[in-house]
Design an enzyme around this catalytic site. Sequence first.
Site, PDB file in Angstrom:
ATOM      1  N   LEU A  21       0.726  -1.242  -0.283  1.00 28.50           N
ATOM      2  CA  LEU A  21       0.023   0.180  -0.012  1.00 28.50           C
ATOM      3  C   LEU A  21       1.037   1.258   0.064  1.00 28.50           C
ATOM      4  CD1 LEU A  21      -2.809  -0.771   2.575  1.00 28.50           C
ATOM      5  CD2 LEU A  21      -2.918  -0.845   0.127  1.00 28.50           C
ATOM      6  N   ALA A  23       4.756   3.413   1.856  1.00 25.95           N
ATOM      7  CA  ALA A  23       5.776   3.314   2.757  1.00 25.95           C
ATOM      8  C   ALA A  23       5.744   4.763   3.487  1.00 25.95           C
ATOM      9  CB  ALA A  23       7.013   3.193   2.313  1.00 25.95           C
ATOM     10  N   GLY A  24       6.346   4.920   4.619  1.00 31.04           N
ATOM     11  CA  GLY A  24       6.359   6.092   5.171  1.00 31.04           C
ATOM     12  C   GLY A  24       7.517   6.207   6.177  1.00 31.04           C
ATOM     13  N   GLY A  27       7.707   2.860   8.450  1.00 28.75           N
ATOM     14  CA  GLY A  27       7.936   1.531   7.827  1.00 28.75           C
ATOM     15  C   GLY A  27       7.038   1.436   6.544  1.00 28.75           C
ATOM     16  N   VAL A  29       3.826  -0.236   4.427  1.00 30.01           N
ATOM     17  CA  VAL A  29       2.431  -0.882   4.802  1.00 30.01           C
ATOM     18  C   VAL A  29       2.042  -1.826   3.719  1.00 30.01           C
ATOM     19  CG1 VAL A  29       0.088   0.074   5.188  1.00 30.01           C
ATOM     20  CG2 VAL A  29       1.989   1.398   5.653  1.00 30.01           C
ATOM     21  N   LYS A  43       1.143  -2.668   8.901  1.00 32.20           N
ATOM     22  CA  LYS A  43       2.522  -1.937   8.908  1.00 32.20           C
ATOM     23  C   LYS A  43       3.688  -2.398   9.544  1.00 32.20           C
ATOM     24  CE  LYS A  43       1.939   2.639   9.091  1.00 32.20           C
ATOM     25  NZ  LYS A  43       1.607   3.920   9.679  1.00 32.20           N
ATOM     26  N   ASP A 137      -0.402  13.703  15.736  1.00 34.16           N
ATOM     27  CA  ASP A 137       0.096  14.179  14.023  1.00 34.16           C
ATOM     28  C   ASP A 137      -1.147  14.288  13.205  1.00 34.16           C
ATOM     29  OD1 ASP A 137       1.973  14.838  11.970  1.00 34.16           O
ATOM     30  OD2 ASP A 137       2.403  12.837  11.976  1.00 34.16           O
TER      31      ASP A 137
END
Length: 704
Positions: A21, A23-24, A27, A29, A43, A137
């Site tokens: 799906l 990444a961020g 890590g 997803v 995740k 956040d």
Amino acid sequence: MQPLALGDPRHIGPHRILARLGAGGMGKVYLARTPDGHLCALKVVMDDLAGDARFRARFAREIRTARHVHGPFTPSLVDADPEALVPWMATEYVPGPTLKEAVASGGPLSAESLIVLATGLVRALEAIEEAGLVHRDLKPGNILLSPRGPQVIDFGIARAVEGTALTRTGQTFGTPAYASPEQIAGADLSVRSDVFSLAGSVVFAASGQPPFGRGRPADVLRRVVFEEADLAPVPQGPLRDILAHCLAKDPAQRPDAAGLRRRLEALPTPDAAHGWLPPPVAEQIERSREQSRRADAGEPLDASEDGASDTPDRGTAPPLGPDYPGAPAPEPPHPLWRRRPVAVTTAALAALAVLGGGAYTLTDLPAGADGGGGDTAADTGTHPLEEAFARDDTGPDLMAVDRLAFSPDGELLYAIGYYALSVWDWRAGELVGVVDPAPRGAGIGGDGSLALAYDDSVQIWNDGEDSPAAELGGDDDRGFYALPVFSPDGSTVTALAEGSPDAGRGYFLQAWDVGTGETAFEVPLPGMLTDLEYSADGGFLVGRVSGPDPDQSSGVAVWDARTGAWLHRFENAEHLDFALPPRNPGTMALLQGPDRVSLVDLGTGRAVLPLEPPGEGHDASTDLVYSPDGSVLYAGVDDPADPGGARGSAWDTATGELLHDGELLLSDPVAVHPEGEVVASATGSSGPLLILDGENLAVVDELS
């Protein structure tokens, strides 16, 4: 949504992995199928975090709390294993775009949809608050859109990823464009901080712009604290008044979640028969559902469909197993560098309020505005930011990076931030080490020497030596040094210096003869510097000054590098940056607006070549950098809502022709390899670094 790569796992815990799906910063997803037949978003924590015992403890605590979050506007936590070799968590899968993606592709939401959005968000905050959490956040990238309303994700994870101690005041710092003033100050947070971020996200949904504009993190944070949000795009009426109330600087003046919900529920909502989402978003949701069906059935996926991640994948990570996440890299030979676990501290998070190593104190900004400097007012009190800036325990994270630089031989990449300096072998894709103790800023000389700025001096380190070759400064009336730069011949180092508290905290430009250690000149400044550079022939110094009054004291300044005499100042409060070419020392590239770039004569201050402006619909440029031969000028951008999706431009400096019109994955800061082999770019305040091919600027690697 993208098909699985060769190195992606096929099972994590009891769950079958179907597709990627995205990444961020935390890590990767994946889309997964649970044993009981439901789809989930799983995740997986990145390697550095997986090896951090403090993160694991916080991650486990936040997961335990998140299990108690229930409601129609928060995807349920399905499963998690914080004790696994590589920790992971799975939540209910929502087949819809983020608010950021929806607005980018379909435009702002209607007035009626804004009310539904705000009402769903505040109900999500109530559910999160009831579980004892503060989101920390909330932003458009953490809000998914679905037919049943907005879905708030990643609640509680910000503290696990970014905090360092559960008992520390002001544990985390959110995304700059949506952070509350008390987050910036490192104060205690409550749901009223999330209410501030909620209002900012609704403003974005109404306009496509963050509430306090775009630009460098330091500039955005300053506007959050001192200026009012731009609510003009929100239709006039009760909703705009409510959002203004939520964006009050003082959290005590904002409504709590319950009070905000009552006010929103009194507003009219759209006819349920027609749904609350615009048609383009509904179409995206249907495409996502079809993609998930195909992934589950083992059918081929089209990676270009909506929902595909913009974050590149190196495709070489081993599957989850006994050897994951891999063996550590060997110790580097340089005496300055050593490896240590990644530890994101409050000091690093507060450091997003600075550029180039210098900090501004919110209660004591420099007062001079005439270009000649002058004393500043005495302290009127200690702001919490000041204490945060004083800490020097930052780990080698990418949170506060505001400058990238290659070593002269091009083999190493330096990621330079406030109290953080990490060194990377970009070819191997590995962190080589960190400079410890971490300096406030660093400069790299043409022979590979390093100038490291600390509170009490600027240290000069030659390659391979185990002690400083020289220590410059050290005056008793200096509070700190920052932003050191070498002259082209290496004989002089110039840096930002701040006066001590007893001296009134004035800012100075100070230059030293490296051989003798003697001060060459000292120039008072009307504000702090956020960038500093020598021209290629060493005749000019150019810096970006950020003063307390942007209209009068901020700008790009040009000095005579031999005497420190002021020559020119170019003013613009919103978008201002510069770059000096490697082979034409008499000019510079000057950014004086979101899309206004010119080549300027340094001697006269006059524009000699205006560059073709980018087309409409692109993010504003914030960082300029030349190619090694000076023939191409690149512009990186900074999108606080989703920096990894930012797109930069490039020009032919001989003709001013636009070579790339907002299509390059270049996010501020940007660095070009000395031979043009690759280009390095950030992906936001905490994301990985991208390595791009020097010819076609395609992503070839990711440093994380």
